[in-house]
Design a protein around this motif. Structure first.
Motif, PDB file in Angstrom:
ATOM      1  N   ALA A   1      41.580   9.887  35.352  1.00  0.00           N
ATOM      2  CA  ALA A   1      42.400   8.697  35.115  1.00  0.00           C
ATOM      3  C   ALA A   1      41.574   7.508  34.667  1.00  0.00           C
ATOM      4  CB  ALA A   1      43.181   8.347  36.382  1.00  0.00           C
ATOM      5  N   GLY A   2      40.253   7.604  34.773  1.00  0.00           N
ATOM      6  CA  GLY A   2      39.386   6.520  34.350  1.00  0.00           C
ATOM      7  C   GLY A   2      39.061   6.525  32.863  1.00  0.00           C
ATOM      8  N   ILE A   3      39.449   7.586  32.136  1.00  0.00           N
ATOM      9  CA  ILE A   3      39.111   7.669  30.707  1.00  0.00           C
ATOM     10  C   ILE A   3      39.729   6.497  29.951  1.00  0.00           C
ATOM     11  CG2 ILE A   3      39.291   9.046  28.603  1.00  0.00           C
ATOM     12  CD1 ILE A   3      39.525  11.545  30.384  1.00  0.00           C
ATOM     13  N   ARG A   4      38.874   5.655  29.386  1.00  0.00           N
ATOM     14  CA  ARG A   4      39.310   4.499  28.596  1.00  0.00           C
ATOM     15  C   ARG A   4      40.412   3.700  29.300  1.00  0.00           C
ATOM     16  NH1 ARG A   4      37.926   8.415  25.077  1.00  0.00           N
ATOM     17  NH2 ARG A   4      39.984   9.352  24.955  1.00  0.00           N
ATOM     18  N   ASN A   5      40.232   3.505  30.609  1.00  0.00           N
ATOM     19  CA  ASN A   5      41.233   2.813  31.431  1.00  0.00           C
ATOM     20  C   ASN A   5      40.602   1.556  32.011  1.00  0.00           C
ATOM     21  OD1 ASN A   5      43.157   1.949  33.229  1.00  0.00           O
ATOM     22  ND2 ASN A   5      43.292   3.878  34.370  1.00  0.00           N
ATOM     23  N   ILE A   6      40.960   0.394  31.464  1.00  0.00           N
ATOM     24  CA  ILE A   6      40.349  -0.859  31.914  1.00  0.00           C
ATOM     25  C   ILE A   6      40.826  -1.258  33.306  1.00  0.00           C
ATOM     26  CG2 ILE A   6      39.999  -1.716  29.560  1.00  0.00           C
ATOM     27  CD1 ILE A   6      42.474  -3.466  29.948  1.00  0.00           C
TER      28      ILE A   6
END
Length: 348
Positions: free
Chosen positions: A209-214
């Motif tokens: 869920a952290g992939i390209r997730n600001i």
């Protein structure tokens, strides 16, 4: 202490040759939803396992948290089990140089590269095995860079009571939601804690869920995005983990002894353990579970399975296949699985 036994395992895959099933891969698996709930369990997914190299992203997150200024491909290779290509060794050498250290400071074993071109070069030039070519050298270089940043002892960086290794355990417990019950020694010499497949799937759910997730935890997002952006650093061009990340926009990491964990950008996670330690069916099992639960595109998953599952040949002719085992009976549920006492165990 030991992992689950065969009577608490599920039949994940079978190997068929000339119409005869000659081998069966038993094991366990867990699938966690984007909401963090265990939605499917095969075998005893709450039993303790060593995650082996599937732990690397979280060990590398500890290096980041300790101040190692990793960037881009350096982040990805710190989480990877690379094959020692020229490209891989160049990145690791650059990390060590930036830390003011040399390959001589690495405490992972010396090895020949798995990459054909790099191995041929070292052999033809009589350079012998190199620590920097070992598949864990990226992780070790990140460890050392964190130590150099903090003036921590670089001679004892693999000791369980070293400040960096204590930080790893803190991050592991937070990511899995489990207390570490036992710490062993991995093949590269680093500490490796036990956890359940439930906990490992949960950790990869958060990581994916952290992939390209600001909005995600900054270090988790840095790690996931780098793995996804530089998948060739996590394994190698054309290799299963790299292919899966390239095609499905996920994070994927295998571990020795039949371990694989995948986290999707939407936040689903899967973790698989083949009880016999064989990796040959684990990508098929993991992708099938994600596809069946609706977390990845089934057509892309099927294509990847065909590209990453070894063929069963007689000479140059295909005479059989590796296929899903009895645990994938479409009528079965988590509650029906005799290998699971309580599917929610281990997610507290």
């Amino acid at each position: 202490m030991e992992t689950f036994s065969a009577d608490r395992a599920a039949e994940l895959a079978v190997v068929e040759r000339s119409g005869f099933v000659e081998s069966r891969h038993l094991g366990a698996a867990a699938v966690v939803s984007p909401e963090g709930e265990l939605v499917r369990s095969l075998g005893d997914s709450a039993a303790a396992i060593y995650p082996r190299s599937a732990l690397k992203p979280f060990q590398a997150i500890a290096s980041l948290k300790a101040g190692a200024p990793l960037r881009g491909a350096q982040v990805a290779i710190a989480a990877g089990s690379h094959e020692g290509s020229f490209e891989h060794m160049k990145v690791v050498a650059g990390m060590l140089q930036a830390a003011g250290l040399t390959p001589g400071h690495l405490q992972c074993p010396a090895a020949y590269p798995k990459d054909d071109a790099a191995r041929a070069y070292l052999v033809s030039h009589e350079k012998g095995r190199q620590r920097i070519a070992f598949n864990c050298s990226g992780k070790h270089a990140a460890f050392l860079w964190a130590c150099a940043h903090n003036d921590w002892d670089t001679e004892t960086y693999l000791e369980p009571d070293h400040p960096l290794q204590r930080l790893v355990l803190e991050i592991v417990e937070e990511a899995t939601g489990e207390r570490v019950q036992h710490v062993g020694v991995d093949g590269c010499g680093a500490p490796v804690p036990t956890m359940s497949l439930n906990g490992l799937a949960k950790a990869y759910s958060t990581l994916g869920a952290g992939i390209r997730n600001i909005s995600a935890d900054a270090r988790m997002a840095t790690m996931a995005t780098a793995m996804n952006d530089y998948p060739e650093m996590v394994q190698n061009h054309g290799r299963p983990n790299t292919l899966v990340m390239e095609e499905l926009d996920v994070v994927a990491k295998f571990g020795a002894e039949g371990i694989l964990a995948i986290g999707t950008r939407e936040g689903a996670g899967v973790a698989v353990k083949a009880l016999d330690g064989s990796p040959r069916a684990i990508t098929m099992v993991a992708l099938s579970l994600l596809a069946q639960e609706g977390y990845v595109d089934p057509q892309i998953a099927d294509d990847l399975i065909s590209r990453t599952t070894p063929p069963i040949n007689g000479a140059d002719v295909r005479v059989g296949e590796i296929r899903l085992g009895g645990a994938f009976n479409p009528e079965a549920t988590v509650e029906d699985d005799p290998g699971v006492a309580d599917a929610s165990e281990g997610l507290e």
